[in-house]
Motif scaffolding. Structure first.
Motif, short mmCIF file in Angstrom:
data_model
loop_
_atom_site.label_atom_id
_atom_site.label_comp_id
_atom_site.label_asym_id
_atom_site.label_seq_id
_atom_site.Cartn_x
_atom_site.Cartn_y
_atom_site.Cartn_z
N ALA A 73 -1.84 -4.39 -7.63
CA ALA A 73 -2.35 -5.63 -7.03
C ALA A 73 -1.98 -5.75 -5.55
CB ALA A 73 -1.82 -6.85 -7.80
N PHE A 74 -0.94 -5.01 -5.12
CA PHE A 74 -0.48 -5.11 -3.74
C PHE A 74 -0.98 -3.95 -2.88
CE2 PHE A 74 2.43 -7.80 -6.03
CZ PHE A 74 2.64 -8.87 -5.16
N HIS A 75 -1.84 -3.09 -3.47
CA HIS A 75 -2.36 -1.98 -2.68
C HIS A 75 -3.12 -2.46 -1.44
CE1 HIS A 75 -2.11 1.19 -6.15
NE2 HIS A 75 -0.93 0.74 -5.75
N PRO A 76 -4.00 -3.48 -1.57
CA PRO A 76 -4.69 -3.96 -0.36
C PRO A 76 -3.71 -4.46 0.71
CG PRO A 76 -5.78 -4.76 -2.33
CD PRO A 76 -4.51 -4.15 -2.77
N TRP A 77 -2.67 -5.16 0.24
CA TRP A 77 -1.68 -5.67 1.21
C TRP A 77 -0.98 -4.51 1.91
CZ3 TRP A 77 3.57 -4.90 1.52
CH2 TRP A 77 4.28 -5.70 2.42
N ALA A 78 -0.60 -3.49 1.13
CA ALA A 78 0.09 -2.34 1.71
C ALA A 78 -0.80 -1.62 2.71
CB ALA A 78 0.54 -1.39 0.60
N LYS A 79 -2.07 -1.46 2.36
CA LYS A 79 -2.98 -0.77 3.26
C LYS A 79 -3.19 -1.56 4.54
CE LYS A 79 -7.57 1.41 3.38
NZ LYS A 79 -8.80 1.68 2.59
N ALA A 80 -3.35 -2.91 4.38
CA ALA A 80 -3.59 -3.75 5.55
C ALA A 80 -2.38 -3.77 6.48
CB ALA A 80 -3.95 -5.17 5.11
N ASN A 81 -1.17 -3.62 5.92
CA ASN A 81 0.04 -3.69 6.72
C ASN A 81 0.66 -2.32 6.97
OD1 ASN A 81 0.75 -6.76 7.02
ND2 ASN A 81 0.09 -6.50 4.90
N HIS A 82 -0.12 -1.26 6.66
CA HIS A 82 0.32 0.11 6.93
C HIS A 82 1.66 0.41 6.27
CE1 HIS A 82 -2.96 0.16 9.81
NE2 HIS A 82 -2.47 -0.94 10.38
#
Length: 716
Positions: A171-180
């Motif tokens: 669920a946090f993959h998009p957040w991780a990608k957006a924040n590098h």
């Protein structure tokens, strides 16, 4: 600090000089590197150092790269401890620890998050390399969610080596990608056994933390826990001091702390105020020099005993202040570790009150001898042995005339025999005695009295004597009679109200019955409809008048005040009543000024006042009678009168003509319709407008006149 404990041979921590001395065992030249981590507080048990960190030098005297890294790490920890010793701010200390964490991991981003028991999320307390938006996003992650939330909830380290491939935090993959964020791991830290937060390290690329990195993170996490624990302890201590100081500052009691040698060490505001001298003249000085007058007193002896025997004592002490004021103080001496605490409070009011009670009792005795109420005493046989001076003043009897049963001569003859019988029965049974009768006053007027006597008995229950009081209740009886008459008038009013409602209801019922049973033509049906409407309108007026009276009596009527032309209000009221007067062929004359008469009031209510007065005149004026409504302006006031040639008013009823129940009584002969509520409403509404209303009549069949006076509105 959460880590596995290795053997004592590997390493151990020893507390010395305010810090932990860390010994690392080595075989090269029997040397060891000692690191004094002064910031950490003492622990009762050994703290862990892993076996991988034990050797710093090899036997050949050379070092490999891993050993050099270990030495650099220890130097970094030493620098960190030094910085922590130099820093007082918790925020700065956390920033120093966090800077060391990112340096150990060769990354640029990390946060310290703590748990507030009142929130469902972790809150970022310190961060490095994070934007404001990223911090806000982390603050919204709930417990057990995300890497940091899971580490806190599971009380164990959580490692995400590759965010793209970790399904647990998908669920946090998009957040991780957006924040590098390519990798992250979170380490919880504790206060004793309670998790209080998490330190989280972020990597831009996938990363597998080494044992060295995790061990160093454990050390830093433990340091963070100690920093926050100390902050919490300091805050608790500070709050406790503040609470203590606040309590002492707001105490009404004085508070003084004396050292063992009786030096004044501390005083609160109340103590300074009550001692009436500057605090600089007392703090740091001997109690016996500040208050030498206490030295050889009972209170001075108490202080010495309390200090030497270490026991609490108290005393009530009369004291004269330096300004000459005399007061009383309740003083408590309580031994404490520092010496002795003295609590004292001003009890002058209490002492004054006690004296006042004693004085009051003396005054009561004097009052019993001089009161207007009649106090009496009789012996066990019922013979009066003492009458207060009030009896002589009230009845005119002398003591000799009232003794024995001579007092009965002042009782109204018709009541005398019954009163004596009740008194003899009370004496025979020894029961409380209460009765009413009429007694002659010294001016010859008989007054209604109530007498209450109680027996005073000995321990065996035998009556020793009687004491009692006679009270004049004539005014009370008169008030009760007025209330009774009010109830009679109310009953008459309710009877009339029932009659007023029954007549229109009967007409309505008859009309509806005829309409249901017979098929009438349009004209006849319209006639019955008019009858029903007329009777319903009559009942509606009755109900509205009753509701208005109720609202006014409860103060629930509010006026919408505006400039109102009283001429227009009177004209409008007359037009509303024109059909009623035409039916009785009344001659209505309106005598109004040509110019406007402006008053400040409620237009609707003023129309109601004029309408009720004109309607009242029409109701009690026979057919072909004359009614005149006149308005004059005199001395800044509007005078509105309504006169008629009707049945007039009994002179005895004029003072009460605006009373609701008096109106009912006046119209009980049913020669005219209506309940007379209109005049009650008129009086109430006029008074709400700041005016007055009066009634005049020369008697029955002589007509009547009602006058309303209202203040005119101010003109520019």
């Amino acid at each position: 600090m959460r880590a596995k404990l290795h053997s004592v041979d590997d390493a151990y921590w020893h507390w010395r000089n305010g810090g932990y001395l860390v010994y690392l065992q080595g075989s090269i030249r029997s040397a060891c590197i000692a690191f004094l981590f002064r910031f950490l507080p003492p622990r009762p048990s050994l703290l862990p150092i892993t076996a991988t960190m034990r050797t710093t030098l090899n036997n050949s005297g050379t070092t490999d790269s891993s050993e050099l890294d270990q030495i650099r790490d220890w130097k970094a920890l030493h620098r960190l401890s030094t910085q922590l010793l130099k820093t007082n701010s918790t925020t700065a200390k956390l920033a120093e620890v966090l800077a060391s964490v990112v340096a150990f991991h060769h990354t640029s981003r990390a946060v310290i998050s703590i748990h507030d028991p009142g929130l469902e999320c972790l809150t970022v307390r310190a961060s490095i390399g994070m934007t404001k938006q990223e911090v806000e996003e982390l603050n919204r992650i709930k417990l057990s969610e995300g890497c940091s939330g899971a580490a806190f909830a599971e009380r164990d380290r959580i490692v995400v080596e590759n965010f793209d491939k970790d399904e647990r935090f998908e669920a946090f993959h998009p957040w991780a990608k957006a924040n590098h964020v390519g990798a992250v791991y979170s380490t919880p830290f504790y206060d004793d056994d309670t998790a209080i937060g998490v330190v989280t390290v972020y990597f831009g690329m996938p990363h597998t933390p080494t044992a060295r990195e995790m061990e160093l993170t454990d050390i830093c996490a433990g340091t963070i826990a100690l920093i926050l624990g100390r902050e919490l302890a300091d805050a608790s201590s500070r709050q406790e001091r503040e609470r203590r100081n606040k309590v002492l500052a707001h105490m009404d009691e004085g508070y003084i702390v004396l050292a063992h040698d009786f030096t004044v060490r501390e005083m609160n505001h109340a103590a300074v105020r009550m001692c009436q001298r500057p605090i600089a003249d007392m703090i740091g000085k001997s109690h016996w020099k500040v208050w030498p007058e206490v030295n050889d007193t009972e209170m001075g002896t108490m202080f010495r005993r309390a200090m030497s025997e270490r026991i609490p004592l108290w005393i009530e002490n009369r004291w004269v202040s330096p300004s000459g004021d005399v007061g009383w103080y309740e003083v408590h001496a309580q031994p404490i570790d520092e010496g002795m605490a003295i609590y004292f409070r001003d009890i002058t009011r209490r002492k004054t009150a006690e004296q006042a009670v004693a004085d009051s009792e003396a005054r009561y005795r004097a009052l019993a001898e001089n009161t207007s109420e009649v106090v009496w005493r009789a012996d066990a046989t019922g013979m009066v042995c003492e009458m207060s001076p009030g009896w002589a003043r009230f009845t005119g009897q002398t003591s000799a005339e009232s003794s024995g049963e001579g007092w009965a001569n002042a009782i109204q003859p018709d009541d005398r025999a019954g009163l004596l019988a009740e008194w003899h029965a009370a004496v025979a049974t020894g029961m409380d005695y209460m009765t009413t009768y009429r007694m002659r006053r010294s001016d010859g007027q008989y007054r209604n009295m109530i007498s209450h006597g109680v027996p005073l008995k000995d321990k065996d229950g035998h009556v020793r004597e009687w004491i009692g009081l006679c009270q004049d209740v004539t005014a009370l009886r008169e008030a009760e009679e007025i209330a009774r008459q009010e109830n009679v008038h109310k009953d008459e009013f309710l009877a009339m109200l029932g009659h007023e409602l029954r007549n229109p209801l009967s007409a309505v019922r008859m009309a509806t019955d005829l309409l249901e049973r017979t098929d009438f033509g349009p004209e006849r049906t319209a006639h019955f409809a008019r009858v029903i409407n007329r009777q319903v309108a009559h009942m509606t007026r009755l109900v509205e008048d009753l509701m208005d009276i109720s609202r006014i009596s409860r103060g629930q009527v509010s006026l919408e005040r505006n400039p109102v032309d009283l001429c227009a209000a009177i004209t409008a009221a007359a037009e509303q009543l024109r059909p009623m007067m035409n039916a009785k062929q009344h001659r209505l004359t309106l005598d109004l000024p040509e110019e406007a008469c402006i008053v400040f009031g409620d237009h609707v209510r003023l129309v109601q006042v004029a309408g009720n007065l004109i309607g009242n005149a029409a109701r009690y004026t026979p057919a072909h009678g004359d009614i005149t409504a006149r308005l004059l302006i005199e001395a800044g006031k509007a005078l509105f009168t309504v006169s008629d040639t009707g049945i007039g008013i009994e002179p005895a009823l004029l003072p009460e003509i605006f009373n609701l129940y008096t109106q009912a009584k006046m119209t009980s002969d049913r020669q005219s319709s209506g309940l007379g509520m209109g005049l009650t409403l008129v009086k109430s509404l006029v008074e709400l407008h700041g005016g007055t209303v009066t009634a005049m009549s020369d008697g029955p069949n002589m007509g009547s006149m009602f006058s309303v006076t209202l203040p005119c509105a101010a003109t520019n």
